[in-house]
Design a protein around this motif. Structure first.
Motif, short mmCIF file in Angstrom:
data_model
loop_
_atom_site.label_atom_id
_atom_site.label_comp_id
_atom_site.label_asym_id
_atom_site.label_seq_id
_atom_site.Cartn_x
_atom_site.Cartn_y
_atom_site.Cartn_z
N GLN A 39 -8.61 -11.23 -2.93
CA GLN A 39 -7.99 -11.39 -1.62
C GLN A 39 -6.49 -11.07 -1.68
O GLN A 39 -5.95 -10.36 -0.82
N ALA A 40 -5.81 -11.58 -2.70
CA ALA A 40 -4.38 -11.29 -2.85
C ALA A 40 -4.14 -9.80 -3.07
O ALA A 40 -3.20 -9.22 -2.52
N HIS A 41 -5.01 -9.19 -3.84
CA HIS A 41 -4.83 -7.78 -4.20
C HIS A 41 -5.04 -6.89 -2.97
O HIS A 41 -4.28 -5.94 -2.76
N VAL A 42 -6.05 -7.20 -2.17
CA VAL A 42 -6.32 -6.39 -0.97
C VAL A 42 -5.34 -6.72 0.15
O VAL A 42 -4.78 -5.83 0.79
N GLY A 43 -5.12 -8.02 0.38
CA GLY A 43 -4.32 -8.45 1.51
C GLY A 43 -2.84 -8.21 1.38
O GLY A 43 -2.11 -8.22 2.37
N HIS A 44 -2.37 -7.98 0.15
CA HIS A 44 -0.94 -7.79 -0.07
C HIS A 44 -0.64 -6.55 -0.91
O HIS A 44 0.04 -5.63 -0.47
N ASP A 45 -1.19 -6.49 -2.12
CA ASP A 45 -0.86 -5.41 -3.05
C ASP A 45 -1.24 -4.04 -2.49
O ASP A 45 -0.47 -3.08 -2.58
N LEU A 46 -2.45 -3.94 -1.94
CA LEU A 46 -2.92 -2.67 -1.42
C LEU A 46 -2.05 -2.21 -0.24
O LEU A 46 -1.75 -1.02 -0.10
N VAL A 47 -1.65 -3.15 0.59
CA VAL A 47 -0.80 -2.81 1.75
C VAL A 47 0.50 -2.17 1.29
O VAL A 47 0.89 -1.08 1.75
N LEU A 48 1.18 -2.83 0.38
CA LEU A 48 2.47 -2.31 -0.08
C LEU A 48 2.31 -1.04 -0.91
O LEU A 48 3.19 -0.17 -0.91
N ALA A 49 1.17 -0.93 -1.60
CA ALA A 49 0.92 0.28 -2.40
C ALA A 49 0.79 1.51 -1.51
O ALA A 49 1.27 2.59 -1.87
N VAL A 50 0.15 1.37 -0.36
CA VAL A 50 0.03 2.51 0.56
C VAL A 50 1.41 2.93 1.06
O VAL A 50 1.75 4.13 1.09
N VAL A 51 2.23 1.96 1.45
CA VAL A 51 3.58 2.27 1.93
C VAL A 51 4.41 2.91 0.82
O VAL A 51 5.12 3.90 1.05
N ASP A 52 4.32 2.37 -0.39
CA ASP A 52 5.03 2.95 -1.54
C ASP A 52 4.63 4.41 -1.73
O ASP A 52 5.47 5.29 -1.97
N THR A 53 3.32 4.67 -1.67
CA THR A 53 2.80 6.02 -1.91
C THR A 53 3.25 6.99 -0.82
O THR A 53 3.60 8.14 -1.10
N CYS A 54 3.25 6.53 0.42
CA CYS A 54 3.73 7.37 1.52
C CYS A 54 5.18 7.78 1.30
O CYS A 54 5.56 8.94 1.52
N ARG A 55 6.00 6.84 0.88
CA ARG A 55 7.41 7.15 0.64
C ARG A 55 7.57 8.13 -0.51
O ARG A 55 8.40 9.04 -0.48
N THR A 56 6.76 7.97 -1.56
CA THR A 56 6.85 8.86 -2.71
C THR A 56 6.43 10.28 -2.35
O THR A 56 7.08 11.25 -2.77
N LEU A 57 5.36 10.40 -1.58
CA LEU A 57 4.80 11.72 -1.27
C LEU A 57 5.37 12.33 0.01
O LEU A 57 5.06 13.47 0.33
N GLY A 58 6.18 11.55 0.77
CA GLY A 58 6.74 12.07 1.99
C GLY A 58 5.71 12.31 3.07
O GLY A 58 5.76 13.32 3.79
N CYS A 59 4.75 11.40 3.18
CA CYS A 59 3.70 11.54 4.20
C CYS A 59 3.59 10.23 4.97
O CYS A 59 4.32 9.27 4.69
N ALA A 60 2.67 10.18 5.92
CA ALA A 60 2.44 8.98 6.73
C ALA A 60 1.08 8.38 6.37
O ALA A 60 0.22 9.07 5.83
N PRO A 61 0.85 7.10 6.66
CA PRO A 61 -0.41 6.45 6.32
C PRO A 61 -1.67 7.21 6.75
O PRO A 61 -2.62 7.28 5.95
N PRO A 62 -1.73 7.78 7.97
CA PRO A 62 -2.95 8.51 8.33
C PRO A 62 -3.29 9.64 7.36
O PRO A 62 -4.47 9.98 7.18
N ASP A 63 -2.27 10.22 6.71
CA ASP A 63 -2.52 11.26 5.72
C ASP A 63 -3.21 10.73 4.47
O ASP A 63 -3.78 11.50 3.70
N LEU A 64 -3.12 9.43 4.26
CA LEU A 64 -3.69 8.80 3.06
C LEU A 64 -4.92 7.96 3.36
O LEU A 64 -5.38 7.22 2.50
N GLU A 65 -5.47 8.10 4.56
CA GLU A 65 -6.60 7.24 4.91
C GLU A 65 -7.80 7.48 3.99
O GLU A 65 -8.48 6.53 3.58
N GLY A 66 -8.04 8.73 3.64
CA GLY A 66 -9.14 9.02 2.72
C GLY A 66 -8.90 8.43 1.35
O GLY A 66 -9.82 7.88 0.72
N GLU A 67 -7.66 8.51 0.87
CA GLU A 67 -7.31 7.94 -0.42
C GLU A 67 -7.41 6.41 -0.39
O GLU A 67 -7.81 5.77 -1.37
N PHE A 68 -7.01 5.83 0.75
CA PHE A 68 -7.15 4.39 0.93
C PHE A 68 -8.61 3.98 0.79
O PHE A 68 -8.94 2.97 0.14
#
Length: 236
Positions: A120-149
């Motif tokens: 629960q902690a991993h999905v409810g918190h870690d995964l959320v911030l990981a998506v945002v971190d990845t978007c910033r690194t790759l210069g994209c927006a969350p919808p671009d990573l929905e498949g990866e999510f």
């Protein structure tokens, strides 16, 4: 999503595989820090087993055209590892991970509960911030990573399956009136994933308002911790 330029990825992501990924090595190291049956150790053992059996590229790249999924998986695992290592060193991890600490050896809390609280902690918190971190690194927006999510979420679904297979008491031990039956059925990984994605979208929209973004992040952290604490309700 659009093709990710190799230069946009951190060192090690997309490189040819050599040896075990650092994430796996760190999980193995943590395994030796906690006694058998410790609450965090229960989750770590289940997570480690799933990651070791997953695609060899997890945690170091090697997904061929799925570098973004590899990076997201790495960022997510790193969030957990950071929290676990902080706790092992006597520090204060994110609030979502704190319920495991005071309850980690409490009588009446079963191994299955420890593992689900960690998930629960991993999905409810870690995964959320990981998506945002990845978007910033790759210069994209969350919808671009929905498949990866979804790919990373599928790995976490395997983790949930392993947790149930290894830690759920057999039918001869678990009666329908057992409180654990009710507790386990009251939590849904699918719903947690849906909530995580919604939190990603909100947090991304707030990126231009740092104070609001931080407040939302803290509330997301606290909310994940509250659910995790409920999952640790003694059942004996």
């Amino acid at each position: 999503m659009t093709q990710i330029e190799q230069s946009a990825l951190p060192a090690g992501v997309g490189d040819p595989p050599t040896g075990d990924p650092p994430v796996i090595e760190r999980m193995r190291e943590l395994r030796s820090r906690w006694p058998h049956g410790d609450g965090v150790a229960v989750f770590n053992a289940a997570y480690l087993e799933v990651v070791e059996r997953a695609d060899p590229g997890l945690g170091r790249g090697g997904f061929d055209d799925r570098e973004a999924a590899a990076l997201l998986g790495l960022r997510c695992a790193e969030r957990y590892m950071s929290a676990a290592e902080t706790a092992a060193g006597g520090g204060q991890p994110p609030e979502c991970w704190r319920p495991l600490l005071p309850y980690r050896r409490r009588p009446g809390v079963r191994p299955l509960q420890f593992a689900l609280s960690g998930l629960q902690a991993h999905v409810g918190h870690d995964l959320v911030l990981a998506v945002v971190d990845t978007c910033r690194t790759l210069g994209c927006a969350p919808p671009d990573l929905e498949g990866e999510f979804e790919r990373v979420s599928d790995l976490l679904a395997l983790l949930e399956e392993r947790i149930h297979e290894d830690l759920m008491p057999g039918p001869d031990l678990l009666q329908i009136a057992d409180p654990l039956t009710h507790l386990v059925s009251s939590w849904s990984l699918e719903r947690a994933r849906e909530a995580a994605w919604s939190a990603v979208l909100v947090l991304w929209r707030l990126r231009g308002f740092p104070s609001l973004a931080e407040e939302f992040r803290q509330r997301t952290d606290a909310g994940a911790g509250l659910v995790g604490r409920l999952l640790l309700t003694p059942c004996r």
